[in-house]
Design a protein around this motif. Structure first.
Motif, PDB file in Angstrom:
ATOM      1  N   GLY A 183      44.319 -13.806  32.006  1.00 33.31           N
ATOM      2  CA  GLY A 183      45.085 -12.578  32.564  1.00 33.31           C
ATOM      3  C   GLY A 183      46.057 -11.670  32.163  1.00 33.31           C
ATOM      4  N   ASN A 184      46.474 -11.396  32.731  1.00 28.32           N
ATOM      5  CA  ASN A 184      47.317  -9.856  31.924  1.00 28.32           C
ATOM      6  C   ASN A 184      48.695 -10.756  31.398  1.00 28.32           C
ATOM      7  OD1 ASN A 184      45.166  -8.083  33.015  1.00 28.32           O
ATOM      8  ND2 ASN A 184      46.730  -7.150  35.087  1.00 28.32           N
ATOM      9  N   GLY A 185      49.736 -10.051  30.082  1.00 30.38           N
ATOM     10  CA  GLY A 185      50.750 -10.327  30.299  1.00 30.38           C
ATOM     11  C   GLY A 185      50.687 -10.321  28.354  1.00 30.38           C
ATOM     12  N   PHE A 186      51.127 -11.577  28.296  1.00 28.27           N
ATOM     13  CA  PHE A 186      51.773 -11.136  26.458  1.00 28.27           C
ATOM     14  C   PHE A 186      51.020 -12.877  25.818  1.00 28.27           C
ATOM     15  CE2 PHE A 186      54.830 -11.777  23.268  1.00 28.27           C
ATOM     16  CZ  PHE A 186      54.621 -10.608  22.419  1.00 28.27           C
ATOM     17  N   TYR A 187      50.858 -12.859  25.121  1.00 22.12           N
ATOM     18  CA  TYR A 187      49.840 -13.632  24.310  1.00 22.12           C
ATOM     19  C   TYR A 187      50.908 -13.783  22.639  1.00 22.12           C
ATOM     20  CZ  TYR A 187      45.755 -13.978  28.017  1.00 22.12           C
ATOM     21  OH  TYR A 187      45.037 -14.236  28.796  1.00 22.12           O
ATOM     22  N   VAL A 188      50.880 -15.613  22.643  1.00 22.20           N
ATOM     23  CA  VAL A 188      51.528 -15.542  21.520  1.00 22.20           C
ATOM     24  C   VAL A 188      50.894 -17.631  21.694  1.00 22.20           C
ATOM     25  CG1 VAL A 188      53.766 -14.773  21.534  1.00 22.20           C
ATOM     26  CG2 VAL A 188      52.892 -17.061  22.403  1.00 22.20           C
ATOM     27  N   THR A 189      51.014 -18.015  19.489  1.00 22.45           N
ATOM     28  CA  THR A 189      49.771 -18.605  19.444  1.00 22.45           C
ATOM     29  C   THR A 189      51.026 -19.939  18.765  1.00 22.45           C
ATOM     30  OG1 THR A 189      47.993 -19.566  18.221  1.00 22.45           O
ATOM     31  CG2 THR A 189      48.638 -18.132  17.532  1.00 22.45           C
ATOM     32  N   THR A 190      50.486 -21.020  18.619  1.00 22.57           N
ATOM     33  CA  THR A 190      51.502 -21.461  17.036  1.00 22.57           C
ATOM     34  C   THR A 190      50.922 -21.840  16.103  1.00 22.57           C
ATOM     35  OG1 THR A 190      50.542 -24.041  18.216  1.00 22.57           O
ATOM     36  CG2 THR A 190      52.268 -23.923  19.071  1.00 22.57           C
ATOM     37  N   SER A 191      50.260 -21.213  16.009  1.00 21.83           N
ATOM     38  CA  SER A 191      49.286 -20.973  14.882  1.00 21.83           C
ATOM     39  C   SER A 191      49.395 -19.134  14.351  1.00 21.83           C
ATOM     40  CB  SER A 191      47.838 -20.996  14.904  1.00 21.83           C
ATOM     41  OG  SER A 191      46.978 -20.438  13.692  1.00 21.83           O
ATOM     42  N   TYR A 192      50.859 -19.177  12.539  1.00 23.20           N
ATOM     43  CA  TYR A 192      49.899 -18.350  12.230  1.00 23.20           C
ATOM     44  C   TYR A 192      49.509 -17.495  11.529  1.00 23.20           C
ATOM     45  CZ  TYR A 192      52.034 -15.069   8.527  1.00 23.20           C
ATOM     46  OH  TYR A 192      52.209 -14.238   8.253  1.00 23.20           O
ATOM     47  N   GLU A 193      47.709 -18.713  11.137  1.00 25.50           N
ATOM     48  CA  GLU A 193      47.090 -18.079  10.899  1.00 25.50           C
ATOM     49  C   GLU A 193      46.202 -16.884  11.552  1.00 25.50           C
ATOM     50  OE1 GLU A 193      46.029 -17.946   7.692  1.00 25.50           O
ATOM     51  OE2 GLU A 193      48.689 -18.259   7.199  1.00 25.50           O
ATOM     52  N   GLN A 194      46.405 -17.635  13.169  1.00 28.56           N
ATOM     53  CA  GLN A 194      45.394 -17.035  14.535  1.00 28.56           C
ATOM     54  C   GLN A 194      46.169 -15.987  14.097  1.00 28.56           C
ATOM     55  OE1 GLN A 194      42.539 -17.848  16.036  1.00 28.56           O
ATOM     56  NE2 GLN A 194      43.234 -16.348  17.856  1.00 28.56           N
ATOM     57  N   ALA A 195      47.499 -16.213  14.265  1.00 32.06           N
ATOM     58  CA  ALA A 195      48.383 -14.188  14.484  1.00 32.06           C
ATOM     59  C   ALA A 195      47.759 -13.248  13.692  1.00 32.06           C
ATOM     60  CB  ALA A 195      49.385 -14.472  14.728  1.00 32.06           C
ATOM     61  N   LYS A 196      47.377 -13.967  11.887  1.00 32.70           N
ATOM     62  CA  LYS A 196      47.863 -13.158  11.275  1.00 32.70           C
ATOM     63  C   LYS A 196      46.478 -12.064  11.996  1.00 32.70           C
ATOM     64  CE  LYS A 196      47.632 -12.308   6.158  1.00 32.70           C
ATOM     65  NZ  LYS A 196      47.305 -13.372   5.141  1.00 32.70           N
ATOM     66  N   ARG A 197      45.097 -13.560  11.657  1.00 30.81           N
ATOM     67  CA  ARG A 197      43.673 -12.655  11.652  1.00 30.81           C
ATOM     68  C   ARG A 197      43.022 -12.438  12.723  1.00 30.81           C
ATOM     69  NH1 ARG A 197      42.481 -18.413  10.832  1.00 30.81           N
ATOM     70  NH2 ARG A 197      42.509 -18.813  13.104  1.00 30.81           N
ATOM     71  N   LEU A 198      44.198 -12.232  13.774  1.00 27.62           N
ATOM     72  CA  LEU A 198      44.087 -11.103  14.949  1.00 27.62           C
ATOM     73  C   LEU A 198      44.383  -9.706  14.540  1.00 27.62           C
ATOM     74  CD1 LEU A 198      44.229 -10.682  18.100  1.00 27.62           C
ATOM     75  CD2 LEU A 198      45.399 -11.564  18.420  1.00 27.62           C
ATOM     76  N   VAL A 199      45.612  -9.653  13.863  1.00 28.00           N
ATOM     77  CA  VAL A 199      45.822  -8.729  13.376  1.00 28.00           C
ATOM     78  C   VAL A 199      45.599  -8.027  12.133  1.00 28.00           C
ATOM     79  CG1 VAL A 199      48.284  -9.375  11.597  1.00 28.00           C
ATOM     80  CG2 VAL A 199      48.435  -7.392  12.824  1.00 28.00           C
ATOM     81  N   GLU A 200      44.630  -9.332  11.815  1.00 29.57           N
ATOM     82  CA  GLU A 200      44.042  -8.367  10.625  1.00 29.57           C
ATOM     83  C   GLU A 200      42.725  -7.330  11.246  1.00 29.57           C
ATOM     84  OE1 GLU A 200      45.276 -10.954   6.854  1.00 29.57           O
ATOM     85  OE2 GLU A 200      43.875 -11.315   7.897  1.00 29.57           O
ATOM     86  N   ARG A 201      42.293  -7.818  12.382  1.00 28.48           N
ATOM     87  CA  ARG A 201      41.044  -7.477  12.912  1.00 28.48           C
ATOM     88  C   ARG A 201      41.651  -6.031  13.686  1.00 28.48           C
ATOM     89  NH1 ARG A 201      38.731 -11.768  16.498  1.00 28.48           N
ATOM     90  NH2 ARG A 201      40.660 -11.034  17.243  1.00 28.48           N
TER      91      ARG A 201
END
Length: 162
Positions: free
Chosen positions: A27-45
């Motif tokens: 749903g709506n909101g603010f998403y985070v992850t415990t995986s630095y690599e996942q966050a990095k892949r997301l921002v690169e995309r």
């Protein structure tokens, strides 16, 4: 305190509840992850999609004690209940829930192909759950309410370049 990460094309010092133009897992909101690599892949995309060469992995401290006072929904792994919750959020127009924070696996684009097969009646729920077990799913937290945002504190942002 534990660290969580949010990939974005901007530095996000003050997280806020977002209402995206597409349906998301929890749903709506603010998403985070415990995986630095996942966050990095997301921002690169996102950087590629938006034609920008700089993005950020924003780092936050999660107050583990503060979240204990909130209404939580936690999925430790892919289960029938998790599938149903993700499907409601992604497919039922106007669906919302009253949890402050939701935690569980990410149903990314590769996994969502399996959801489509299930939704179309091509595979059963037990088959879907079995298929999902073959994927290495990273985790995500959804901060769904203003109250929930009090449980995270901005630490720093790490610049990512393409």
């Amino acid at each position: 305190m534990s660290k969580v990460y949010h990939g974005s094309i901007e530095e996000v010092r003050r997280p806020e509840i977002r209402h995206p133009n597409r349906s998301l897992d929890y749903g709506n909101g603010f998403y985070v992850t415990t995986s630095y690599e996942q966050a990095k892949r997301l921002v690169e995309r996102r950087m590629k999609d938006n034609g920008v060469s700089i993005g950020y992995v924003n780092v936050y401290e999660l107050d583990d004690e503060a979240i204990k006072c909130m209404k939580l929904l936690i999925f430790e792994k892919t289960t029938e209940e998790w599938v149903e919750f993700v499907m409601k959020n992604r497919t039922q127009r106007g669906f919302t829930h009253d949890y402050d924070i939701v935690y569980g696996p990410v149903a990314d684009d590769s996994v969502y192909t399996q959801f489509t097969l299930y939704e179309g009646g091509i595979i059963s729920m037990p088959t879907l759950i079995q298929e999902l077990k073959t994927y290495k799913l990273v985790d995500q937290y959804l901060f769904h309410t203003e109250k929930s945002l009090l449980a995270i504190r901005f630490v720093e942002s790490k610049e990512i370049k393409l």
